[in-house]
Design a protein around this motif. Structure first.
Motif, PDB file in Angstrom:
ATOM      1  N   ARG A 136      38.124  40.217  32.453  1.00 54.85           N
ATOM      2  CA  ARG A 136      39.273  40.130  31.550  1.00 54.85           C
ATOM      3  C   ARG A 136      39.295  38.776  30.845  1.00 54.85           C
ATOM      4  O   ARG A 136      39.017  37.731  31.445  1.00 54.85           O
ATOM      5  CB  ARG A 136      40.587  40.337  32.310  1.00 54.85           C
ATOM      6  CG  ARG A 136      40.805  41.765  32.788  1.00 54.85           C
ATOM      7  CD  ARG A 136      41.048  42.701  31.617  1.00 54.85           C
ATOM      8  NE  ARG A 136      41.279  44.073  32.016  1.00 54.85           N
ATOM      9  CZ  ARG A 136      40.342  45.015  32.083  1.00 54.85           C
ATOM     10  NH1 ARG A 136      39.089  44.691  31.792  1.00 54.85           N
ATOM     11  NH2 ARG A 136      40.640  46.241  32.424  1.00 54.85           N
ATOM     12  N   VAL A 138      41.974  36.663  28.030  1.00 50.57           N
ATOM     13  CA  VAL A 138      43.279  36.658  27.373  1.00 50.57           C
ATOM     14  C   VAL A 138      43.487  35.299  26.727  1.00 50.57           C
ATOM     15  O   VAL A 138      43.201  34.262  27.339  1.00 50.57           O
ATOM     16  CB  VAL A 138      44.414  36.935  28.390  1.00 50.57           C
ATOM     17  CG1 VAL A 138      45.772  36.766  27.733  1.00 50.57           C
ATOM     18  CG2 VAL A 138      44.286  38.328  28.977  1.00 50.57           C
ATOM     19  N   HIS A 176      43.718  43.270  35.726  1.00 49.17           N
ATOM     20  CA  HIS A 176      44.897  43.129  34.868  1.00 49.17           C
ATOM     21  C   HIS A 176      45.167  41.642  34.672  1.00 49.17           C
ATOM     22  O   HIS A 176      45.232  40.883  35.646  1.00 49.17           O
ATOM     23  CB  HIS A 176      46.129  43.795  35.484  1.00 49.17           C
ATOM     24  CG  HIS A 176      45.961  45.258  35.724  1.00 49.17           C
ATOM     25  ND1 HIS A 176      45.886  46.175  34.703  1.00 49.17           N
ATOM     26  CD2 HIS A 176      45.837  45.960  36.881  1.00 49.17           C
ATOM     27  CE1 HIS A 176      45.725  47.387  35.218  1.00 49.17           C
ATOM     28  NE2 HIS A 176      45.694  47.288  36.524  1.00 49.17           N
ATOM     29  N   LEU A 177      45.338  41.232  33.408  1.00 47.28           N
ATOM     30  CA  LEU A 177      45.594  39.832  33.091  1.00 47.28           C
ATOM     31  C   LEU A 177      46.419  39.787  31.817  1.00 47.28           C
ATOM     32  O   LEU A 177      46.015  40.335  30.788  1.00 47.28           O
ATOM     33  CB  LEU A 177      44.269  39.086  32.901  1.00 47.28           C
ATOM     34  CG  LEU A 177      44.300  37.558  32.892  1.00 47.28           C
ATOM     35  CD1 LEU A 177      44.804  37.019  34.227  1.00 47.28           C
ATOM     36  CD2 LEU A 177      42.903  37.008  32.602  1.00 47.28           C
ATOM     37  N   VAL A 178      47.591  39.143  31.870  1.00 39.51           N
ATOM     38  CA  VAL A 178      48.464  39.085  30.701  1.00 39.51           C
ATOM     39  C   VAL A 178      49.308  37.817  30.768  1.00 39.51           C
ATOM     40  O   VAL A 178      49.727  37.391  31.843  1.00 39.51           O
ATOM     41  CB  VAL A 178      49.374  40.337  30.622  1.00 39.51           C
ATOM     42  CG1 VAL A 178      50.307  40.410  31.823  1.00 39.51           C
ATOM     43  CG2 VAL A 178      50.178  40.351  29.335  1.00 39.51           C
ATOM     44  N   GLN A 179      49.500  37.184  29.607  1.00 40.58           N
ATOM     45  CA  GLN A 179      50.421  36.054  29.530  1.00 40.58           C
ATOM     46  C   GLN A 179      51.800  36.585  29.207  1.00 40.58           C
ATOM     47  O   GLN A 179      51.993  37.291  28.214  1.00 40.58           O
ATOM     48  CB  GLN A 179      49.987  35.053  28.462  1.00 40.58           C
ATOM     49  CG  GLN A 179      50.921  33.844  28.398  1.00 40.58           C
ATOM     50  CD  GLN A 179      50.636  32.946  27.223  1.00 40.58           C
ATOM     51  OE1 GLN A 179      49.494  32.813  26.791  1.00 40.58           O
ATOM     52  NE2 GLN A 179      51.693  32.332  26.683  1.00 40.58           N
ATOM     53  N   HIS A 180      52.771  36.254  30.047  1.00 45.46           N
ATOM     54  CA  HIS A 180      54.147  36.701  29.857  1.00 45.46           C
ATOM     55  C   HIS A 180      55.029  35.471  29.862  1.00 45.46           C
ATOM     56  O   HIS A 180      55.332  34.899  30.912  1.00 45.46           O
ATOM     57  CB  HIS A 180      54.548  37.664  30.976  1.00 45.46           C
ATOM     58  CG  HIS A 180      55.941  38.208  30.831  1.00 45.46           C
ATOM     59  ND1 HIS A 180      56.314  39.028  29.800  1.00 45.46           N
ATOM     60  CD2 HIS A 180      57.055  38.018  31.590  1.00 45.46           C
ATOM     61  CE1 HIS A 180      57.593  39.339  29.923  1.00 45.46           C
ATOM     62  NE2 HIS A 180      58.067  38.736  31.006  1.00 45.46           N
ATOM     63  N   LEU A 184      51.100  33.291  33.590  1.00 45.03           N
ATOM     64  CA  LEU A 184      49.932  34.153  33.478  1.00 45.03           C
ATOM     65  C   LEU A 184      49.945  35.087  34.680  1.00 45.03           C
ATOM     66  O   LEU A 184      49.888  34.642  35.831  1.00 45.03           O
ATOM     67  CB  LEU A 184      48.648  33.323  33.475  1.00 45.03           C
ATOM     68  CG  LEU A 184      47.340  34.104  33.342  1.00 45.03           C
ATOM     69  CD1 LEU A 184      47.225  34.738  31.960  1.00 45.03           C
ATOM     70  CD2 LEU A 184      46.139  33.198  33.599  1.00 45.03           C
TER      71      LEU A 184
END
Length: 238
Positions: A136, A138, A176-180, A184
């Motif tokens: 992943r 991002v 799964h990897l997402v900046q929210h 992170l």
């Protein structure tokens, strides 16, 4: 829609992009390249590349990214190929970060590419990467990229220097990897998960510098630490 060997799905406007992987030798665990398809909301599938190894979505250019062989394709929403960039073989992840593309490989390495064919490559060498497939990628804050490896390592790297700025490890491949906001979020194929605090990257520069000076009021000189205040001419020292 049935897709034997389905490995990855990326949401795009009007549908999704799928990546299936073939298994040339049933006795071996490693899979080979497979078809990447764009699937619309009605379930109609359109082949983008028959021997793909990674897929992604560029929200700024509104392009599907497909890696396979020695190239990364930028494909428009209607399936038209807009650009083709040369890369090494065995790309396992691709993403747009700022004005560049970041490509991750099976051996764990990362490569920074210009988005325009023929433009010079930045030549950034990413440090302290594990010998494990990149799964992943991002875009992170402040000119960084967040990376997740099959080994469970999650790291934040500078695009300017390639230095690893922060890292954490979870159990299992990072899928799964997402900046929210200022965090992170990462989760593995085995259900482990964690959050990396990126709050420092959102603080004003001078506020951050004053915090650094407060916590570490020393410099290294002659191999020894020495107390010294910040330079009086620094724009944040007032």
């Amino acid at each position: 829609l049935r897709e034997p060997g389905l490995e990855d799905v990326v949401a795009v406007p009007g549908g999704c992009v799928t990546l299936a992987r073939s298994r040339p030798d049933p006795t071996r665990a490693r899979t080979g390249p497979g078809p990447a398809r764009r699937v619309d909301r009605k379930g109609a599938a359109h082949l983008l590349l028959d021997r793909a190894t990674a897929i992604g979505w560029d929200p700024q250019a509104r392009e599907i990214l497909v890696a396979g062989g020695r190239k990364v394709l930028g494909v428009g929403p209607a399936g038209e190929v807009r650009r083709s960039l040369p890369v090494d073989v065995n790309a396992t992840a691709v993403a747009r970060v700022g004005d560049h593309l970041v490509v991750g490989y099976r051996d764990g390495n990362l490569e920074l590419l210009p988005r325009s064919a023929g433009a010079s490559r930045p030549g950034v060498e990413f440090e302290r990467v594990p010998a494990s497939p990149v799964l992943r990628l991002v875009a992170g804050p402040g000119g960084t990229v967040a990376v997740g490896w099959a080994s469970g390592l999650v790291a934040l790297h500078s695009l300017d220097t390639g230095h690893r700025l922060d890292h954490v490890r979870i159990h299992g491949p990072v899928v799964h990897l997402v900046q929210h906001g200022p965090r992170l979020l990462a989760a593995s194929a085995l259900g482990d998960h964690t959050a990396l605090d990126l709050g420092l990257f959102f603080r004003p520069y001078c506020e951050l510098m004053r915090e650094v000076w407060r916590r570490s009021p020393v410099i290294w000189e002659g191999g020894l630490p020495r107390l010294q205040p910040p330079s009086a001419g620094h724009r944040c020292w007032r």
